[in-house]
Design an enzyme around this catalytic site. Structure first.
Site, PDB file in Angstrom:
ATOM      1  N   ALA A   1       0.480  53.130 -26.536  1.00 25.37           N
ATOM      2  CA  ALA A   1       1.707  53.398 -27.276  1.00 25.37           C
ATOM      3  C   ALA A   1       1.443  53.845 -28.704  1.00 25.37           C
ATOM      4  O   ALA A   1       2.312  53.775 -29.558  1.00 25.37           O
ATOM      5  CB  ALA A   1       2.579  52.130 -27.281  1.00 25.37           C
TER       6      ALA A   1
ATOM      7  N   ASN B   1      -1.935  45.714 -27.784  1.00 25.91           N
ATOM      8  CA  ASN B   1      -3.123  46.480 -27.431  1.00 25.91           C
ATOM      9  C   ASN B   1      -3.332  47.635 -28.400  1.00 25.91           C
ATOM     10  O   ASN B   1      -4.467  48.065 -28.645  1.00 25.91           O
ATOM     11  CB  ASN B   1      -3.000  47.022 -26.007  1.00 25.91           C
ATOM     12  CG  ASN B   1      -3.214  45.949 -24.959  1.00 25.91           C
ATOM     13  OD1 ASN B   1      -4.213  45.251 -24.972  1.00 25.91           O
ATOM     14  ND2 ASN B   1      -2.272  45.814 -24.050  1.00 25.91           N
TER      15      ASN B   1
ATOM     16  N   HIS C   1       5.735  51.171 -34.484  1.00 26.71           N
ATOM     17  CA  HIS C   1       4.470  50.918 -35.159  1.00 26.71           C
ATOM     18  C   HIS C   1       4.367  51.849 -36.366  1.00 26.71           C
ATOM     19  O   HIS C   1       4.585  53.064 -36.239  1.00 26.71           O
ATOM     20  CB  HIS C   1       3.286  51.161 -34.216  1.00 26.71           C
ATOM     21  CG  HIS C   1       3.385  50.429 -32.923  1.00 26.71           C
ATOM     22  ND1 HIS C   1       3.315  49.060 -32.820  1.00 26.71           N
ATOM     23  CD2 HIS C   1       3.575  50.878 -31.652  1.00 26.71           C
ATOM     24  CE1 HIS C   1       3.436  48.691 -31.563  1.00 26.71           C
ATOM     25  NE2 HIS C   1       3.606  49.781 -30.835  1.00 26.71           N
TER      26      HIS C   1
END
Length: 266
Positions: free
Chosen positions: A119, A187, A217
């Site tokens: 991602a 992750n 993020h």
């Protein structure tokens, strides 16, 4: 190239369908799953004649193993890859940090581990900057509370994420510490750490934000070659709000890079 998929859940099913319906140079050879009967039923319902085998058998049959399984299975998969000199494609950056000895073992057997971007974005730039001097890397992850309620750190510390009136910071530390505390949720932080200055020097904050519908993020990298900021808002899957739709697509992109005559990016 024969592909084996370990784990037929949210990510594995998307990868399997894409391989069967859209790829010619990549062939889905077999599947391994914790619940073999459930996997066989799903494959039969989809009309796919793909055998369900053990991890060991998959490593004997397939050229590439795609790890879409729970992180607890990562070492078993990694050891099978090492024993047979195969290629492992995974998004389990947190599990890789906890089993980093596998890298040397896989290399000794002639295999490879490819950590797909999952991602995250911008790892090309981070890897390039790491060839020079990176001064700092910080990552702030903000997720809807529903994406974090089952996280090990949240459950273990009895953090109440229901009816939050405002964003709540639930973690601050290194990427390695974050990966250990949230093995199924960040992750991306592990991947960022491995691509840049290492997981111990990569700083991470995790927030539960009730105003968000997407996992977000925000990354800042300060290096002698460039200073850059990266931001991504991932659309969650319907099956698992903690997994973004782009994660499975990043796995497919990594597989395509193994066979395409033109590869864009490092």
């Amino acid at each position: 190239m024969k592909i084996g998929i370990a784990g037929l859940g949210t990510i594995g099913r998307v990868v399997a369908r894409h391989l069967i319906e859209k790829e010619e140079a990549l062939v889905l050879d077999c599947v391994a799953a914790g619940d073999a009967d459930k996997a066989r039923a799903y494959l039969a319902a989809a009309g796919w004649d793909v055998p369900v085998v053990s991890i060991a058998e998959m490593a004997r049959r397939a050229d590439v193993i795609v790890d879409c399984a729970p992180s607890a299975t990562f070492r078993t998969i990694g050891e099978a890859v090492a024993d047979h000199g195969r290629i492992l494609v995974t998004v389990s950056g947190a599990a890789l940090l906890a089993a980093d000895d596998l890298v040397a073992r896989v290399a000794t057997g002639g295999g490879r581990i490819i950590l797909a971007t999952g991602a995250l974005l911008g790892l090309d730039a981070v890897r390039a900057a790491a060839l020079g001097t990176i001064h700092s890397v910080t990552m702030i992850t903000r997720k809807p509370p529903k994406s974090l309620v089952k996280a090990e750190h949240v459950v273990r510390n009895a953090i109440d994420l229901t009816a939050l009136p405002a964003p709540l910071r639930i973690f601050e530390g290194s990427a390695r510490e974050g990966a250990l505390a949230f093995p199924a949720n960040v992750n991306v932080a592990a991947a960022l750490g491995l691509a840049g200055v290492g997981p111990d020097r990569t700083r991470l904050e995790i927030w539960a934000d009730p105003a968000l519908e997407r996992n977000t993020h925000f990354i800042t990298v300060d290096a002698d070659s460039a200073r850059f900021e990266l931001r991504i808002e991932n659309v969650p899957t319907d099956e698992n709000p903690g997994t973004g739709r782009i994660t499975a697509l990043s796995v497919i992109a990594a597989l395509r890079a193994l066979v395409t005559p033109l590869h864009v990016g490092t």
